[in-house]
Each structure stands twice: as C-alpha cells, then as structure tokens.
Design an enzyme around this catalytic site. Structure first.
Site, PDB file in Angstrom:
ATOM      1  N   HIS A 157      19.424 -12.768  15.230  1.00 32.09           N
ATOM      2  CA  HIS A 157      20.016 -12.850  13.894  1.00 32.09           C
ATOM      3  C   HIS A 157      19.728 -11.580  13.101  1.00 32.09           C
ATOM      4  CE1 HIS A 157      20.574 -17.172  14.605  1.00 32.09           C
ATOM      5  NE2 HIS A 157      21.435 -17.121  13.606  1.00 32.09           N
ATOM      6  N   LYS A 161      17.430 -13.002   7.702  1.00 33.92           N
ATOM      7  CA  LYS A 161      17.309 -14.448   7.918  1.00 33.92           C
ATOM      8  C   LYS A 161      15.861 -14.878   7.680  1.00 33.92           C
ATOM      9  CE  LYS A 161      18.383 -18.177  11.107  1.00 33.92           C
ATOM     10  NZ  LYS A 161      18.940 -19.010  10.035  1.00 33.92           N
TER      11      LYS A 161
END
Ligand code: NAD
Length: 268
Positions: A157, A161
């Site tokens: 990610h 995040k």
C-alpha cells in the site's frame, strides 16, 4: 416511467476517496448528490475539489445539520474509523442508510452499528474493499485453500496508510484459515536475523505489509504445494477501481437488512 434518483450525501468529501466519489456519483444520472461534508475545505465548491464531473455544492461541516437539510437516502463515507459509530448513529436516527468505506473499524464498533441498524430498521454497509477484483481474489483464495493449505499473503500500500496489515489482507487470511481442510505444514522455528522477517500471523497465515510511495493498493496470495506454487494477485491502480463497488452498494443497501459487511454479500 423515470426511475427515482438515489439521493446521496458524501462524507469525507474533501479527501482522496471522497473526491473520487463526488466524480463517480456526481456524473451518474441514477444518483443525485445532495450534500458534501468534511471537516476541512468547508465553504469550498465541490467542483473546485472534484472537477467538472463533481456536483455543484458547497462543502458543509456539520453532518447532522447537513442530513436534516438535504434528506438523503444514503451516505457514502470515506473519512476515519474513529467517527464511524457517531456517523452511523446520526444517519440511522434519521432513517438514512450508510455505506462506510473507511478501514479499521473495530469489532466492538461494528457490534454497536449492528444494533443501531436493527433497532432503527435502517440498513447499513461496511465494505473494507470496494474493488470487485479484490473480492474475487479473496473468493479464489478460499477455493485454493481447500487443496493448498500452505499460503502467505503480501499486501502493498501507499506510505500514508495508517493500519497494517490491511483489512483485506486480514480478511483474506481469515478466509483461508476457515476454508482449509488440512492444517498447514508445520515449519521449523525460524532463526530470525531481523524481527518481523516472517511477517505477522493471521489464522496461521503469514501476512507481510509493504508501505511505499508510488503504490496504491495491491495484494498477492501465494500458495505452495509439492513442486508447484499458485499466485493470485490483485492491483488497484487507480481510485476509480473502487467506484463500481461503491455505486453498487449505494444502490443495494436500502434493500438489505441490518448491517452488511463486505461487498461479497451482494456480489455472490
Ligand atoms: P484522506 O485522508 O485523503 O481523506 C479522509 C477525509 O476525511 C479528509 O478529507 C478528512 O478531513 C475527512 N474527515 C476525517 N474525519 C472527519 C469527520 N469527523 N467528519 C468529516 N470528515 C472527516 O483519506 P483517503 O485516502 O480518502 O481514505 C479514507 C479512508 O478510506 C481510509 O480509512 C482508507 O483506508 C479508506 N479506503 C477504503 C477503501 C475501500 O475500498 N474500502 C479504498 C481506499 C481507501
């Protein structure tokens, strides 16, 4: 006869996902965006945030006042998990269904939301991943786990995040754990030269989280068997990947009962 448009309030509208929702729902004639709410960019025109595809609205600060004024059918929200329960209460108190996409909502908050939906008779949804391909990836992983019990998950990610592992990685591992017929092969205790090198364990599936600028949301599920491996990979390359699922939920939620968790419940 013309179908009635679904009236939508977008919460977290100034954020990255919120702006994408403004564009996706704002440009779809089956929806009408009637309110946009955030705690920043208050007073801005939503077209300045989302471009010409977005609705022509002024961003508001107070959710309850916005719901009372605009009387939506559904809220679509990508804000922060810490406000999920309060926002679920504000919506269900008014008979407004909600579709929540912010990740990391705790089990205890979900339990309370379940009660709110049932008591008020107002259905709601929490969807940790709106990408149809990601839901299929989990479905295929469940199938594979029946025959290949040895599996690892690697999720990738963007570096902003907050949570790790991702909700999707947790859910994938849990589904593999439940679908296995045979226990995974016991491994010798590793001599770790760096802490965490074997990842975290979820349902006896090692899960590894990569965080780097340039990434969006990606995951590999790797199965190993005698002389073979099987890799199932999904890539969300753009936030547009989530919008088909968001619109599907916004269209379906009012026909559901109570709190529904996951896009799979309406796909399969
Ligand atoms: P972001 O930080 O760009 O946007 C969040 C927005 O919410 C911000 O504009 C912020 O001001 C606003 N906000 C925070 N608290 C608020 C409150 N109390 N009231 C109103 N607005 C509030 O983040 P993002 O990239 O848009 O992601 C938002 C959430 O969505 C994250 O939890 C992320 O993990 C999740 N997400 C889920 C999916 C999915 O498929 N379910 C996909 C992508 C992102």
């Amino acid at each position: 006869m013309e179908q009635q448009r679904i009236r939508v309030a977008v919460v977290g509208a100034a954020g990255r996902m919120g702006r994408e929702v403004l564009r996706a729902v704002g440009s779809d004639p089956s929806f009408e965006v009637v309110a946009a709410i955030d705690r920043t960019e208050i007073g801005s025109n939503t077209r300045d945030l989302a471009g010409a595809l977005g609705p022509d609205l002024i961003l508001e600060e107070h959710l309850e006042a916005a719901l009372d004024r605009s009387k939506p059918d559904v809220t679509i929200e990508f804000s922060h998990q810490s406000v999920a329960l309060d926002h679920a209460r504000a919506a269900t108190d008014r008979g407004v269904s909600f579709v929540f996409g912010m990740t990391g909502i705790s089990e205890s908050n979900l339990d309370e939301m379940r009660v709110l939906c049932e008591r008020s008779g107002t259905p709601g949804m929490y969807v940790p991943n709106f990408a149809i391909g990601a839901v299929l990836m989990m479905h295929f992983a469940e199938l594979a786990a029946k025959w290949l019990p040895d599996a690892e998950v690697i999720e990738f990610h963007h570096d902003r995040k907050e949570d790790a592992p991702s909700g999707t990685a947790m859910l994938t591992a849990q589904k593999i754990g439940l679908a296995r017929i045979h226990a995974p092969t016991p491994l010798p205790k590793p001599l770790l030269k760096a802490e965490g090198a074997r990842g975290g364990s979820v349902s006896a599936v090692p899960v590894h989280s990569v965080r780097l600028p340039g990434l969006l949301a990606h995951q590999e599920v790797i199965f190993g068997g005698p002389g073979e491996t099987l890799t199932i990979r999904h890539d969300s390359l753009d936030r547009a990947s989530f919008m088909q699922g968001v619109k599907l939920c916004a269209r379906s939620v009012r026909n559901l009962h109570g709190l529904t968790i996951g896009l799979d419940k309406i796909l399969f």
